[in-house]
Scaffold this motif. Structure first.
Motif, PDB file in Angstrom:
ATOM      1  N   GLN A  18      36.560  54.060  35.174  1.00  0.00           N
ATOM      2  CA  GLN A  18      37.670  54.292  34.527  1.00  0.00           C
ATOM      3  C   GLN A  18      38.932  53.902  35.267  1.00  0.00           C
ATOM      4  OE1 GLN A  18      37.079  58.342  33.259  1.00  0.00           O
ATOM      5  NE2 GLN A  18      35.781  57.677  31.631  1.00  0.00           N
ATOM      6  N   ALA A  19      38.773  54.294  36.725  1.00  0.00           N
ATOM      7  CA  ALA A  19      39.940  54.043  37.443  1.00  0.00           C
ATOM      8  C   ALA A  19      40.251  52.631  37.864  1.00  0.00           C
ATOM      9  CB  ALA A  19      39.850  54.804  38.764  1.00  0.00           C
ATOM     10  N   LEU A  20      39.136  51.832  37.893  1.00  0.00           N
ATOM     11  CA  LEU A  20      39.214  50.354  37.993  1.00  0.00           C
ATOM     12  C   LEU A  20      39.792  49.706  36.644  1.00  0.00           C
ATOM     13  CD1 LEU A  20      38.359  48.430  40.287  1.00  0.00           C
ATOM     14  CD2 LEU A  20      36.248  47.914  38.724  1.00  0.00           C
ATOM     15  N   GLU A  21      39.536  49.987  35.755  1.00  0.00           N
ATOM     16  CA  GLU A  21      39.888  49.473  34.483  1.00  0.00           C
ATOM     17  C   GLU A  21      41.247  49.816  34.094  1.00  0.00           C
ATOM     18  OE1 GLU A  21      39.029  47.796  30.509  1.00  0.00           O
ATOM     19  OE2 GLU A  21      38.248  47.774  32.582  1.00  0.00           O
ATOM     20  N   GLN A  22      41.712  50.788  34.270  1.00  0.00           N
ATOM     21  CA  GLN A  22      43.360  51.629  34.463  1.00  0.00           C
ATOM     22  C   GLN A  22      44.079  50.779  35.215  1.00  0.00           C
ATOM     23  OE1 GLN A  22      43.962  55.668  34.621  1.00  0.00           O
ATOM     24  NE2 GLN A  22      46.257  55.408  34.494  1.00  0.00           N
ATOM     25  N   ALA A  23      43.736  50.497  36.484  1.00  0.00           N
ATOM     26  CA  ALA A  23      44.405  49.725  37.425  1.00  0.00           C
ATOM     27  C   ALA A  23      44.773  48.287  37.028  1.00  0.00           C
ATOM     28  CB  ALA A  23      43.841  49.689  38.682  1.00  0.00           C
ATOM     29  N   ALA A  24      43.425  47.571  36.415  1.00  0.00           N
ATOM     30  CA  ALA A  24      43.482  46.211  36.093  1.00  0.00           C
ATOM     31  C   ALA A  24      44.163  46.135  34.796  1.00  0.00           C
ATOM     32  CB  ALA A  24      42.030  45.650  35.689  1.00  0.00           C
ATOM     33  N   VAL A  25      44.193  47.067  33.935  1.00  0.00           N
ATOM     34  CA  VAL A  25      44.901  46.951  32.583  1.00  0.00           C
ATOM     35  C   VAL A  25      46.363  47.131  32.970  1.00  0.00           C
ATOM     36  CG1 VAL A  25      45.525  48.076  30.306  1.00  0.00           C
ATOM     37  CG2 VAL A  25      43.185  47.822  31.104  1.00  0.00           C
ATOM     38  N   GLU A  26      46.867  47.868  33.751  1.00  0.00           N
ATOM     39  CA  GLU A  26      48.176  48.127  34.308  1.00  0.00           C
ATOM     40  C   GLU A  26      48.900  47.144  35.265  1.00  0.00           C
ATOM     41  OE1 GLU A  26      48.413  52.110  35.704  1.00  0.00           O
ATOM     42  OE2 GLU A  26      47.999  53.117  33.719  1.00  0.00           O
ATOM     43  N   VAL A  37      38.534  39.080  36.721  1.00  0.00           N
ATOM     44  CA  VAL A  37      39.987  38.459  37.120  1.00  0.00           C
ATOM     45  C   VAL A  37      41.055  38.681  36.204  1.00  0.00           C
ATOM     46  CG1 VAL A  37      38.609  36.886  38.751  1.00  0.00           C
ATOM     47  CG2 VAL A  37      39.215  36.154  36.457  1.00  0.00           C
ATOM     48  N   SER A  38      40.595  39.316  35.033  1.00  0.00           N
ATOM     49  CA  SER A  38      41.419  39.615  34.031  1.00  0.00           C
ATOM     50  C   SER A  38      42.460  40.891  34.230  1.00  0.00           C
ATOM     51  CB  SER A  38      41.092  39.542  32.614  1.00  0.00           C
ATOM     52  OG  SER A  38      40.092  38.560  32.200  1.00  0.00           O
ATOM     53  N   ARG A  39      43.511  40.735  33.659  1.00  0.00           N
ATOM     54  CA  ARG A  39      44.568  41.750  33.633  1.00  0.00           C
ATOM     55  C   ARG A  39      45.186  41.871  32.477  1.00  0.00           C
ATOM     56  NH1 ARG A  39      46.986  41.236  39.183  1.00  0.00           N
ATOM     57  NH2 ARG A  39      46.445  39.154  40.428  1.00  0.00           N
ATOM     58  N   GLY A  40      45.798  43.375  32.387  1.00  0.00           N
ATOM     59  CA  GLY A  40      46.329  43.770  31.108  1.00  0.00           C
ATOM     60  C   GLY A  40      45.673  43.788  29.946  1.00  0.00           C
ATOM     61  N   PRO A  41      45.977  43.567  28.703  1.00  0.00           N
ATOM     62  CA  PRO A  41      45.124  43.735  27.625  1.00  0.00           C
ATOM     63  C   PRO A  41      44.044  42.903  27.506  1.00  0.00           C
ATOM     64  CG  PRO A  41      47.749  43.526  26.949  1.00  0.00           C
ATOM     65  CD  PRO A  41      47.613  43.247  28.526  1.00  0.00           C
ATOM     66  N   GLU A  42      44.148  41.622  28.204  1.00  0.00           N
ATOM     67  CA  GLU A  42      42.818  40.881  28.190  1.00  0.00           C
ATOM     68  C   GLU A  42      41.789  41.304  29.028  1.00  0.00           C
ATOM     69  OE1 GLU A  42      41.194  37.186  27.126  1.00  0.00           O
ATOM     70  OE2 GLU A  42      42.899  37.926  26.406  1.00  0.00           O
ATOM     71  N   ARG A  43      41.940  42.111  30.004  1.00  0.00           N
ATOM     72  CA  ARG A  43      41.048  42.936  30.681  1.00  0.00           C
ATOM     73  C   ARG A  43      40.351  43.650  29.811  1.00  0.00           C
ATOM     74  NH1 ARG A  43      39.122  43.958  35.779  1.00  0.00           N
ATOM     75  NH2 ARG A  43      38.051  45.852  35.818  1.00  0.00           N
ATOM     76  N   LYS A  44      41.195  44.538  29.015  1.00  0.00           N
ATOM     77  CA  LYS A  44      40.404  45.406  27.889  1.00  0.00           C
ATOM     78  C   LYS A  44      39.342  44.803  26.951  1.00  0.00           C
ATOM     79  CE  LYS A  44      42.327  49.866  26.010  1.00  0.00           C
ATOM     80  NZ  LYS A  44      42.074  50.655  27.259  1.00  0.00           N
ATOM     81  N   ARG A  45      39.759  43.710  26.731  1.00  0.00           N
ATOM     82  CA  ARG A  45      38.945  42.923  25.522  1.00  0.00           C
ATOM     83  C   ARG A  45      37.897  42.318  26.240  1.00  0.00           C
ATOM     84  NH1 ARG A  45      37.515  38.068  24.680  1.00  0.00           N
ATOM     85  NH2 ARG A  45      38.859  37.218  26.297  1.00  0.00           N
TER      86      ARG A  45
END
Length: 270
Positions: free
Chosen positions: A23-31, A175-183
């Protein structure tokens, strides 16, 4: 049971720890957003050069993924790692102790130290010589070696169509960031929850998609690596990207393995 409450097992505690980390890794990548230096540099590089670099990067990625498997298999010590996993897995399934889980994770993490040292040395070495784009094939080869070894450490294959699709999706997500990482992450979880086998067309489409994601993220780094004097700065990015991908991949394989162990032992993970 203690005062009517069931004590959690080492397996459940490890699952919760990994879930928090994920969850922490995901949040950091999305932001996260692209660094400003990259935007500035991209605006100064001619569009024709960028297009040529992207085509070379995507072609290099396709070459390593499709034609490099026999060489990578020999480098991965496939049978040795499979045997090592079986020995460690036997203890986990029988006892489910924390130390057995840690041994399995430790074996996987130690294997990455050598790969990290190699990709750091070759990236900085070629960068010092002002060699950028040819380094792509070497770097991606080491990255795929790390992914394949992680799969073997946790008892999973890497050469079936389904596993190849999963590896490509995990690499794209990493290697994705932001909304693309979530998808991308949602696509990885969806594939992990199914057992379908992709068509050759779907594999080819994902290969292009992952290659483009790496090109978009690393293109300018490799461009800088090809410049005299400052090339070492581009080469120094190799271990950063290697760690970034492997953190994500190892976490996904760990969780996948724990789910299998929990099913074997009749434990529901949440």
């Amino acid at each position: 049971m203690l005062n009517g409450l069931r004590l959690t097992t080492p397996l459940e505690r490890e699952w919760r720890r990994l879930t928090r980390r994920e969850q922490a890794l995901e949040q950091a990548a999305v932001e996260a957003s692209a660094p400003k230096w990259r935007e500035d540099l991209e605006s100064r590089v001619p569009e024709k050069i960028l297009a040529g670099l992207q085509a070379a990067f995507s072609k290099g990625f396709s070459l390593v993924f499709q034609r490099g498997s026999p060489l990578l298999e020999r480098a991965c010590r496939t049978e040795e790692l499979r045997q090592q996993h079986q020995d460690l897995d036997r203890a986990v399934l029988r006892y489910g102790r924390r130390r057995d889980l840690r041994k399995l994770k430790g074996a996987s993490q130690r294997a990455q130290l050598g790969n990290l040292a190699v990709t750091t040395a070759e990236g900085i070495g070629l960068g010092a010589l002002g060699i950028g784009m040819p380094d792509i094939v070497i770097f991606l080869g080491m990255l795929l070696k790390g992914v394949y070894e992680t799969a073997l450490h946790y008892g999973f294959p890497y050469d079936t169509p389904r596993e190849r699709l999963l590896i490509l999706k995990m690499m794209e997500a990493a290697v994705s960031r932001g909304p693309e990482r979530k998808r991308c992450n949602a696509d990885v979880d969806l594939l992990l929850a199914s057992d379908r086998s992709p068509s050759p067309e779907e594999l080819q489409r994902q290969l292009r998609q992952t290659g483009n994601a790496f090109a978009a993220e690393m293109l300018l780094v490799k461009f800088v690596q090809g410049l005299p004097l400052v090339g070492v700065l581009g080469g120094a990015a190799n271990p950063l990207y290697y760690n970034r991908v492997m953190r994500y991949v190892q976490l996904k394989y760990q969780k996948r393995y724990l789910q299998g162990v929990a099913k074997h032992r009749g434990i529901y993970l949440r």
